[in-house]
Design a protein around this motif. Structure first.
Motif, short mmCIF file in Angstrom:
data_model
loop_
_atom_site.label_atom_id
_atom_site.label_comp_id
_atom_site.label_asym_id
_atom_site.label_seq_id
_atom_site.Cartn_x
_atom_site.Cartn_y
_atom_site.Cartn_z
N CYS A 139 -9.45 0.60 1.76
CA CYS A 139 -8.18 0.51 1.03
C CYS A 139 -8.09 -0.88 0.43
CB CYS A 139 -6.98 0.76 1.92
SG CYS A 139 -5.47 0.57 0.95
N HIS A 194 2.68 -1.46 6.85
CA HIS A 194 3.04 -2.84 6.55
C HIS A 194 4.51 -3.12 6.86
CE1 HIS A 194 -0.77 -4.14 4.87
NE2 HIS A 194 -0.87 -2.93 4.36
N PRO A 198 -6.71 -4.83 7.59
CA PRO A 198 -7.98 -4.25 8.06
C PRO A 198 -9.09 -4.23 7.02
CG PRO A 198 -6.12 -2.84 8.70
CD PRO A 198 -5.56 -3.97 7.90
N THR A 199 -8.78 -3.78 5.82
CA THR A 199 -9.85 -3.70 4.82
C THR A 199 -10.30 -5.09 4.38
OG1 THR A 199 -9.20 -1.48 4.12
CG2 THR A 199 -10.49 -2.74 2.56
N CYS A 250 -1.21 3.60 3.73
CA CYS A 250 -0.64 3.36 5.07
C CYS A 250 0.84 3.07 4.83
CB CYS A 250 -1.35 2.22 5.78
SG CYS A 250 -1.65 0.76 4.79
N ALA A 252 -3.50 -0.24 12.50
CA ALA A 252 -3.30 0.66 11.36
C ALA A 252 -4.48 1.64 11.35
CB ALA A 252 -3.27 -0.16 10.08
N PRO A 253 -4.39 2.73 10.60
CA PRO A 253 -5.52 3.67 10.60
C PRO A 253 -6.86 2.99 10.35
CG PRO A 253 -3.67 4.61 9.41
CD PRO A 253 -3.27 3.21 9.78
N ARG A 254 -6.90 1.99 9.48
CA ARG A 254 -8.17 1.34 9.15
C ARG A 254 -8.48 0.15 10.03
NH1 ARG A 254 -5.58 3.61 5.79
NH2 ARG A 254 -6.45 5.16 4.37
N CYS A 311 -4.58 -2.74 -0.11
CA CYS A 311 -4.18 -3.51 1.07
C CYS A 311 -4.96 -4.81 1.14
CB CYS A 311 -4.47 -2.71 2.34
SG CYS A 311 -3.13 -1.63 2.85
N LEU A 318 -4.22 -5.04 11.86
CA LEU A 318 -3.41 -5.62 10.79
C LEU A 318 -2.48 -6.66 11.38
CD1 LEU A 318 -2.02 -5.67 7.95
CD2 LEU A 318 -0.59 -3.79 8.76
N CYS A 352 0.82 -1.21 0.00
CA CYS A 352 0.00 0.00 0.00
C CYS A 352 0.85 1.26 0.00
CB CYS A 352 -0.90 0.01 1.23
SG CYS A 352 -2.10 1.35 1.19
NI1 NFE Z 1 -3.81 0.44 2.31
FE1 NFE Z 1 -3.99 -0.13 5.41
C1 NFE Z 1 -4.55 0.81 6.77
C2 NFE Z 1 -3.34 -1.45 6.28
S1 NFE Z 1 -5.68 -1.24 4.84
S2 NFE Z 1 -4.27 1.49 3.98
O1 NFE Z 1 -4.93 1.49 7.55
O2 NFE Z 1 -2.86 -2.29 6.81
O3 NFE Z 1 -6.99 -1.63 5.50
#
Ligand code: NFE
Ligand code: MG
Length: 573
Positions: free
Chosen positions: A552, A69, A507-508, A65, A483-485, A555, A488, A62
């Motif tokens: 995202c 990772h 997360p996504t 973020c 992570a923001p979303r 990701c 992870l 990604c």
């Molecule tokens: Ni691609 Fe990420 C975040 C991660 S994805 S942005 O926050 O890990 O859900």
């Protein structure tokens, strides 16, 4: 009778997402399907590589973020090899993770999500004097004069008159679901532009500590950040002061612009309570005040909540093979040559692609069968929501003072019952509230870092276990991170100094996952159900709800093949 509505591609997100919904005669969504439509191959290339290098490859999962990772990967290797890192390295990593949170959340609010609630064109009708009065009544942010807002309005007017709306083209402007008065719309557009400027500042923290952004540098055993307050060849005193200043400015922007706007906009929509969904929440926890492996010291606590039961927070362990499993019954993969029926823990994970969807061009997916490139991660076989709302609610349920006072104060300001948090708007509010917390922790971490340095500790890297000769022949580890979303995890298996298996559950992937072996909906799908669409031709409500998760997809659809040597066998068309 229902009718199927397809939104593809969903814009103002990262990656490629398709949403299909079935609506009844009244326009109410009766069923929903979330499909990741692109496939990537990043993780395939880490097999057999040196575990110390893997972070640099998987970081490219990604570009949003940008640090996330890498950090998850580094933590997985350090967990496998029982590597302890210097205190300064931990602080720098958390400051960098905090910077991503704040960057992502502000960009999400203004640039990706706001226009689901804010009508740009209506801002042209605003009285700048009134916008100025509103701005000054909710914040003492200095840019608030009538002249300033008049200038912004003239800017919008010029863009509209040019006939080139650019990124504002094709919005659902004038939609009946927009409720803000023109003056508040103008305020939001002004801050959209200010936030564009601001976001380029906060990423400088990555360039100072990690060399660049996106994709700052890391190292197993610490940080690749030489600190020497007196040397031009290292992060010296002036650079540290620069980071410190950016943090203070970030706190100011969040408290004086983001949060007041969020509450002002939210107050006009507080009756729009759709988009809650699963009511199952999952957090791995993060931002430890001590060692990263001491879960008790996490500022974002770990835990899971099922069925909205906030009286009980369940224990989470990503290493437990019975807890985190990925299912593929509705995903274009096979497990051991079979189409589904079983889930695999990431340490035993397998990714064998098998596209069985319709040949393009097609109108709709066959959602009774497989329909997404995302797998379906499940916790104890339950679909879970992860991210800001999960974090705030787990903190609240555990009665953490910081979380309780922030949520209770906000509910009072919005005149909302607690249940209203379980909605699209609640998710968006939770994202703002956790930004306040993360910014505060970031300041605290920076103060601690400065104190260590002042006391003569400039160490950021420990090379005790750098050489593979010091490692066991076989080792397994997990790197988890908030992570923001959301939650992870990266799972690694090391053998003879090489990466044998590698798997990420993102997360996504949790939130946007398709149905599973029990036909249970993923978080996006569940959150859409029951929502009325005012205009089926302009399904703004779908965007509101889906955007509230900050998708995202890059990701979410990343791949790894941990079993067979064969990698892909994709046939489309
Ligand atoms: Ni691609 Fe990420 C975040 C991660 S994805 S942005 O926050 O890990 O859900
Ligand atoms: Mg994966």
């Amino acid at each position: 009778m229902t009718e199927r509505i397809v939104v593809d591609p969903v814009t103002r997100i990262e990656g490629h997402l398709r949403i299909e919904v079935d609506v009844d005669e009244k326009g109410i969504i009766q069923d929903a399907f979330s499909s990741g439509t692109a496939v990537r191959g990043i993780e395939l290339i880490v097999r057999d590589r040196d575990p110390r290098d893997v972070w640099a490859y998987v970081q490219r999962i990604c570009g949003v973020c940008t640090t996330t990772h890498a950090l998850a990967s580094i933590r997985s290797v350090e967990d496998a090899l029982d590597i302890k890192i210097p205190r300064n390295a931990h602080l720098i990593r958390d400051i960098m993770n905090a910077a991503v949170f704040l960057h992502d959340h502000v960009v999400h609010f203004y640039h990706l999500h706001a226009f689901d609630w804010v009508d740009v064109l209506s801002a042209l009708k605003a009285d700048p004097n009134e916008t100025s009065r509103i701005a000054q009544s909710i914040s003492d942010w200095p840019k608030s004069s009538p002249g300033y807002f008049k200038e912004i309005q003239t800017k919008i007017q010029k863009v509209v008159e040019s006939g080139q709306l650019g990124i504002f083209a094709n919005g659902y402007w004038g939609h009946k679901a927009y409720k803000l008065p023109p003056e508040v719309n103008l305020l939001a557009v002004a801050h959209y532009l200010e936030a564009l400027d601001w976001q380029k500042e906060i990423v400088k923290i990555h360039t100072i500590f990690g060399g660049k952004n996106p994709h700052p540098h890391y190292v197993v055993g610490g940080m690749a950040t030489p600190i020497d307050i007196n040397s031009d060849n290292a992060v010296h005193a002036e650079r540290l002061m620069h980071v410190s200043q950016i943090i203070d400015e970030a706190i100011e922007f969040i408290n004086k612009v983001y949060i007041p706007d969020l509450l002002a906009i939210g107050s006009y929509y507080k009756d729009w309570t759709y988009g809650g969904g699963l009511n199952n929440y999952l957090c791995y926890g993060d931002f430890s005040t001590g060692d990263i492996r001491d879960v008790n010291l996490y500022r974002f606590p770990r835990g899971a909540i099922l069925n909205g039961n906030f009286n009980e927070v369940l224990d989470v362990d990503p290493k437990d093979p019975e807890q985190v499993k990925e299912f593929i019954d509705h995903s274009w993969y096979t497990y051991d040559g079979k189409e589904g029926g079983i889930g695999k823990h990431p340490w035993e994970g397998e990714t064998s692609l098998h596209y069985t969807g319709p040949k393009p061009p097609f109108k709709t997916l066959n959602t009774d069968e497989k329909y997404s490139w995302l797998k379906s991660p499940r916790w104890k076989e339950h679909p879970m929501e992860t991210g800001p709302l999960a974090r705030m609610l787990v903190g609240y349920a555990l009665k953490r003072e910081e979380f309780v006072s922030l949520i209770d104060d906000t509910l009072k300001k919005l005149n909302w019952p607690f249940e209203a948090m379980q909605s699209a708007l609640g998710r968006t509010v939770a994202r703002g509230l956790e930004s306040i917390l993360v910014a505060k922790w970031m300041r605290d971490d920076m103060d601690k870092l400065l104190k260590n340095i002042k006391n003569g500790d400039q160490v950021t890297f420990d090379r005790t276990k750098w050489e593979p000769e010091t490692w066991p022949k076989k080792a397994k580890g997990v790197g988890w991170i908030e992570a923001p979303r959301g939650a992870l995890g990266h799972w690694i298996e090391i053998e003879n100094g090489k990466t044998k298996n590698y798997q990420a559950v993102v997360p996504t992937t949790w939130n946007a996952s398709p149905r599973d072996h029990k036909n249970q909906m993923g978080a996006y799908e569940a959150s859409l159900k029951g929502t009325p669409l005012l205009d089926k031709e302009k399904p703004l409500e779908i965007l509101r709800i889906i955007h509230s998760f900050d998708p995202c997809l890059a990701c979410a659809v990343h791949l790894t093949d941990v079993v067979s040597k064969q990698t892909t066998n994709i046939y489309i068309g």
